[in-house]
Design an enzyme around this catalytic site. Structure first.
Site, PDB file in Angstrom:
ATOM      1  N   ASP A 146     -28.188 -64.528 131.862  1.00  0.00           N
ATOM      2  CA  ASP A 146     -27.197 -64.950 132.853  1.00  0.00           C
ATOM      3  C   ASP A 146     -27.775 -66.003 133.809  1.00  0.00           C
ATOM      4  O   ASP A 146     -27.205 -67.078 133.996  1.00  0.00           O
ATOM      5  CB  ASP A 146     -26.817 -63.696 133.658  1.00  0.00           C
ATOM      6  CG  ASP A 146     -25.381 -63.691 134.100  1.00  0.00           C
ATOM      7  OD1 ASP A 146     -24.583 -64.468 133.559  1.00  0.00           O
ATOM      8  OD2 ASP A 146     -25.054 -62.878 134.989  1.00  0.00           O
TER       9      ASP A 146
ATOM     10  N   GLU B 198     -21.021 -67.987 139.296  1.00  0.00           N
ATOM     11  CA  GLU B 198     -20.968 -66.563 139.633  1.00  0.00           C
ATOM     12  C   GLU B 198     -22.268 -66.058 140.268  1.00  0.00           C
ATOM     13  O   GLU B 198     -22.242 -65.195 141.134  1.00  0.00           O
ATOM     14  CB  GLU B 198     -20.637 -65.728 138.381  1.00  0.00           C
ATOM     15  CG  GLU B 198     -20.494 -64.252 138.743  1.00  0.00           C
ATOM     16  CD  GLU B 198     -19.986 -63.373 137.617  1.00  0.00           C
ATOM     17  OE1 GLU B 198     -19.969 -63.819 136.461  1.00  0.00           O
ATOM     18  OE2 GLU B 198     -19.616 -62.226 137.909  1.00  0.00           O
TER      19      GLU B 198
ATOM     20  N   ASP C 108     -18.925 -69.420 134.730  1.00  0.00           N
ATOM     21  CA  ASP C 108     -19.348 -68.046 134.476  1.00  0.00           C
ATOM     22  C   ASP C 108     -20.411 -68.126 133.383  1.00  0.00           C
ATOM     23  O   ASP C 108     -20.101 -68.348 132.215  1.00  0.00           O
ATOM     24  CB  ASP C 108     -18.165 -67.178 134.022  1.00  0.00           C
ATOM     25  CG  ASP C 108     -18.508 -65.693 134.101  1.00  0.00           C
ATOM     26  OD1 ASP C 108     -19.714 -65.358 134.165  1.00  0.00           O
ATOM     27  OD2 ASP C 108     -17.574 -64.863 134.106  1.00  0.00           O
TER      28      ASP C 108
ATOM     29  N   ILE D 252     -22.426 -65.944 131.922  1.00  0.00           N
ATOM     30  CA  ILE D 252     -22.088 -64.996 130.849  1.00  0.00           C
ATOM     31  C   ILE D 252     -20.895 -64.183 131.308  1.00  0.00           C
ATOM     32  O   ILE D 252     -21.005 -63.321 132.179  1.00  0.00           O
ATOM     33  CB  ILE D 252     -23.235 -64.025 130.494  1.00  0.00           C
ATOM     34  CG1 ILE D 252     -24.432 -64.792 129.937  1.00  0.00           C
ATOM     35  CG2 ILE D 252     -22.749 -63.006 129.436  1.00  0.00           C
ATOM     36  CD1 ILE D 252     -25.512 -63.894 129.354  1.00  0.00           C
TER      37      ILE D 252
ATOM     38  N   ASP E 112     -13.497 -66.570 135.855  1.00  0.00           N
ATOM     39  CA  ASP E 112     -13.062 -65.705 134.753  1.00  0.00           C
ATOM     40  C   ASP E 112     -11.808 -66.226 134.060  1.00  0.00           C
ATOM     41  O   ASP E 112     -11.399 -65.661 133.037  1.00  0.00           O
ATOM     42  CB  ASP E 112     -12.787 -64.285 135.267  1.00  0.00           C
ATOM     43  CG  ASP E 112     -14.078 -63.491 135.470  1.00  0.00           C
ATOM     44  OD1 ASP E 112     -15.035 -63.732 134.722  1.00  0.00           O
ATOM     45  OD2 ASP E 112     -14.109 -62.633 136.372  1.00  0.00           O
TER      46      ASP E 112
HETATM   47  P1  AMP Z   1     -13.335 -58.361 130.495  1.00  0.00           P
HETATM   48  O1  AMP Z   1     -14.460 -58.821 129.648  1.00  0.00           O
HETATM   49  O2  AMP Z   1     -12.021 -58.919 130.106  1.00  0.00           O
HETATM   50  O3  AMP Z   1     -13.323 -56.869 130.643  1.00  0.00           O
HETATM   51  O4  AMP Z   1     -13.583 -58.986 131.929  1.00  0.00           O
HETATM   52  C1  AMP Z   1     -14.839 -59.118 132.475  1.00  0.00           C
HETATM   53  C2  AMP Z   1     -14.666 -59.557 133.894  1.00  0.00           C
HETATM   54  O5  AMP Z   1     -13.908 -58.596 134.611  1.00  0.00           O
HETATM   55  C3  AMP Z   1     -15.937 -59.671 134.683  1.00  0.00           C
HETATM   56  O6  AMP Z   1     -16.415 -60.975 134.596  1.00  0.00           O
HETATM   57  C4  AMP Z   1     -15.551 -59.299 136.099  1.00  0.00           C
HETATM   58  O7  AMP Z   1     -15.573 -60.450 136.915  1.00  0.00           O
HETATM   59  C5  AMP Z   1     -14.126 -58.812 135.985  1.00  0.00           C
HETATM   60  N1  AMP Z   1     -13.821 -57.566 136.698  1.00  0.00           N
HETATM   61  C6  AMP Z   1     -14.661 -56.733 137.368  1.00  0.00           C
HETATM   62  N2  AMP Z   1     -13.975 -55.699 137.930  1.00  0.00           N
HETATM   63  C7  AMP Z   1     -12.672 -55.878 137.598  1.00  0.00           C
HETATM   64  C8  AMP Z   1     -11.457 -55.159 137.887  1.00  0.00           C
HETATM   65  N3  AMP Z   1     -11.440 -54.038 138.602  1.00  0.00           N
HETATM   66  N4  AMP Z   1     -10.294 -55.652 137.386  1.00  0.00           N
HETATM   67  C9  AMP Z   1     -10.280 -56.784 136.653  1.00  0.00           C
HETATM   68  N5  AMP Z   1     -11.386 -57.499 136.353  1.00  0.00           N
HETATM   69  C10 AMP Z   1     -12.571 -57.064 136.811  1.00  0.00           C
HETATM   70 MG    MG Z   2     -16.926 -62.934 134.155  1.00  0.00          MG
END
Ligand code: AMP
Ligand code: MG
Length: 362
Positions: free
Chosen positions: A74, A97, A155, A157, A302
């Site tokens: 990262d 990030e 981002d 990673i 993201d």
């Molecule tokens: P995913 O791979 O789609 O599960 O998303 C990963 C991303 O979710 C990470 O980069 C975080 O920034 C973000 N994230 C962290 N906590 C939450 C949350 N409570 N709701 C939605 N996204 C989140």
């Molecule tokens: Mg992310």
């Protein structure tokens, strides 16, 4: 990797030659320099992530709860990308990030040394950085964002859990101009180049510039192919994607929405913005990110590159209330809640069903 510059020049020569003969090879772009710098930066960072993973797995130093490999990758990815951006566009601020806080003290020494050697491993001899310069490169990602001028969103990673599982993760870079995403490049090291050959070559780059369409290429070959959503016109034929992590998007709400839409295929779960990439090339049709908490605010890194890719591939993106994602506020999408991304042809029906299910919960 010691001769990045030489091979880049060679690539540029090959590229010019091929553009002359094959129009599909690499499209002309209004943001040609940004596009090629972003591709080079994301590609090098993605390769570092791949090698960190392979090295640690090959040496069997990866234990189930060991988060250090993802942390090393990262920070290195952010240092590499910020260095490439700074060299090409010294005036452009970056919303990244990570920051270097955890690397600066004694406890961060081992990590700092690893990041130092990995980052220098991909830079030219003339560009090698000291530890302090690497920390400074990482901290160039501290910009507050906003509605005025140019900035990058990074981002290094996305999908850290996917990285650790050997699943999907993505290196995501976007250029935002006056609050609007204009360019996006994503590297997905574990996504098959050809979705019809899931066991074939992995490592796909997704590239988009506003108004110029969406493209993909493999890590190994610079030839680009245009991508677009699958040719479906009803929601019954659709497949949806969602997070693996139930804490990031409500699986229960998604199942209810799928039922309303007459979707019978099981949801495809994967980590990271690889979801945006998958639907943009027709592997799936809908990506739902349904809020699990009232307080969580989405981060611009993201969604910036992924949302433009979807739009340019024939899809539409809004939040769960049908509001466009607003990248002009700062580091977060403060005025939005969740995300819906889908094939433009079925988008209105998807939004309607999302609204129906979510309003029944209030
Ligand atoms: P995913 O791979 O789609 O599960 O998303 C990963 C991303 O979710 C990470 O980069 C975080 O920034 C973000 N994230 C962290 N906590 C939450 C949350 N409570 N709701 C939605 N996204 C989140
Ligand atoms: Mg992310």
């Amino acid at each position: 990797m010691r001769s990045t510059k030489r091979s880049a020049n060679k690539n540029a020569a090959i590229r010019t030659k091929m553009i002359a003969h094959h129009h599909f090879f690499a499209p002309m772009s209004a943001l040609a320099t940004e596009r090629s710098v972003a591709i080079q930066a994301v590609l090098q960072a993605s390769k570092v992530c791949q090698s960190v993973f392979q090295h640690l797995v090959a040496n069997e130093t990866l234990t189930k709860n060991d988060k250090s490999p993802v942390t090393v990758a990262d920070f290195s990815a952010q240092a590499i990308i910020n260095t490439y951006l700074h060299k090409a566009f010294p005036e452009d601020p970056i919303v990244g990030e990570e920051d270097s806080k955890d690397l600066r003290d004694d406890a961060g020494k081992v990590l700092r040394e690893k990041v130092h050697s990995l980052t220098n491993g991909v830079l030219d001899d003339s560009e090698k950085l000291s530890e302090e310069q690497i920390l400074q490169a990482i901290d160039r990602g501290n910009y507050a964002g906003g509605a005025k001028g140019r900035h990058w969103a990074l981002d290094p990673i996305d999908g850290t859990k996917g990285f650790l599982r050997g699943g999907q993760y993505a290196v995501c870079l976007a250029l935002i101009v006056d609050g609007q995403v204009q360019l996006g490049v994503m590297g997905t090291p574990n996504l098959p180049v050809d979705p019809a050959k899931p066991d074939g070559e992995k490592g796909t780059l997704f590239i988009t510039v506003r108004g110029e369409g969406a493209f993909q290429r493999s890590f190994s070959n610079p030839a680009e192919t245009k991508i677009h959503f699958a040719d479906i016109s009803t929601t019954e034929e659709a497949t949806f994607c969602e997070s693996v992590e139930a804490g990031h998007s409500s699986h229960g709400d998604a199942a209810e929405i799928a039922k309303l839409l007459g979707i019978t295929r099981p949801a495809v779960r994967m980590d990271s913005q690889a979801k945006y990439c998958s639907i943009s090339r027709g592997d799936g049709d809908i990506y739902l990110r349904l809020p699990t908490s009232k307080t969580y605010v989405e981060k611009i890194w993201d969604h910036a590159s992924g949302s433009l890719l979807v739009t340019e591939a024939g899809g539409k993106v809004t939040d769960v209330n049908g509001k466009p994602l607003d990248f002009s506020i700062g580091r977060t999408l403060e005025s939005n809640k969740g995300v819906i991304a889908a094939n433009a042809k079925i988008f209105d029906r998807v939004l309607e069903s999302v609204q129906k299910v979510l309003s029944s919960k209030l």
